[in-house]
Design an enzyme around this catalytic site. Structure first.
Site, short mmCIF file in Angstrom:
data_model
loop_
_atom_site.label_atom_id
_atom_site.label_comp_id
_atom_site.label_asym_id
_atom_site.label_seq_id
_atom_site.Cartn_x
_atom_site.Cartn_y
_atom_site.Cartn_z
N HIS A 29 0.70 -1.14 0.32
CA HIS A 29 -0.41 0.31 0.13
C HIS A 29 0.47 1.41 -0.11
CE1 HIS A 29 0.98 -0.70 4.72
NE2 HIS A 29 0.83 1.03 4.56
N HIS A 75 3.61 10.19 -6.61
CA HIS A 75 1.60 10.85 -7.05
C HIS A 75 1.92 8.96 -6.74
CE1 HIS A 75 4.16 9.88 -10.56
NE2 HIS A 75 3.07 8.78 -11.45
#
Length: 152
Positions: free
Chosen positions: A5, A86
């Site tokens: 994650h 990002h």
């Protein structure tokens, strides 16, 4: 090694969930409120990447990569989100996705002029890259002549 994650600190959990879920289309797959640590963790997955079953003993290692929104209950100032890089998501139709986001009030910082790539930002300034699945779409208006806005 398996990618698990990306953690993003957020200052307004409801505004962030509105952006990531209602507008971007991610789905909340788990939430942990930790009163002792005074924080909430919310894990989000792209459609189709949700856990297939909540089996006893399943852990975060058993699911597809996720975005972990970390909301600290005590207010903090966070520097610009661009310094971490990002997030990137593949989308089936870059033009439809950008039009839907724009209709929801999201600024398209780097429009998909090339029919392939666009950038938007979350309420906390996290840059999100959107990439067209497969070959680039034929450049089309209004995107082809739309200028960049702000930073991305």
């Amino acid at each position: 090694m398996k990618y698990l994650h990306t953690m993003v600190r957020v200052t307004d959990l409801e505004a962030s969930l509105d952006f990531y879920c209602a507008k971007l289309g991610l789905k909340e797959v788990s939430r942990v409120d930790n009163p002792a640590g005074r924080f909430t963790l919310v894990f989000l997955c792209a459609p189709g990447d949700e856990p297939t079953a909540n089996q006893p003993g399943a852990t975060t290692l058993d699911r597809s990569p996720a975005v972990e929104l970390t909301y600290n209950w005590d207010p903090e100032e966070y520097g610009g989100g661009r310094n971490f890089g990002h997030l990137a998501y593949a989308v089936d139709d870059i033009y439809e996705t950008c039009a839907r986001l724009q209709a929801g009030g999201v600024t398209i910082n780097r429009p998909p002029r090339d029919g392939r790539m666009a950038f938007v930002r979350s309420p906390d300034g996290i840059s999100v890259e959107l990439l067209q699945v497969g070959p680039a779409k034929t450049p089309a208006e209004p995107w082809a002549s739309m200028p960049n806005v702000g930073t991305w």
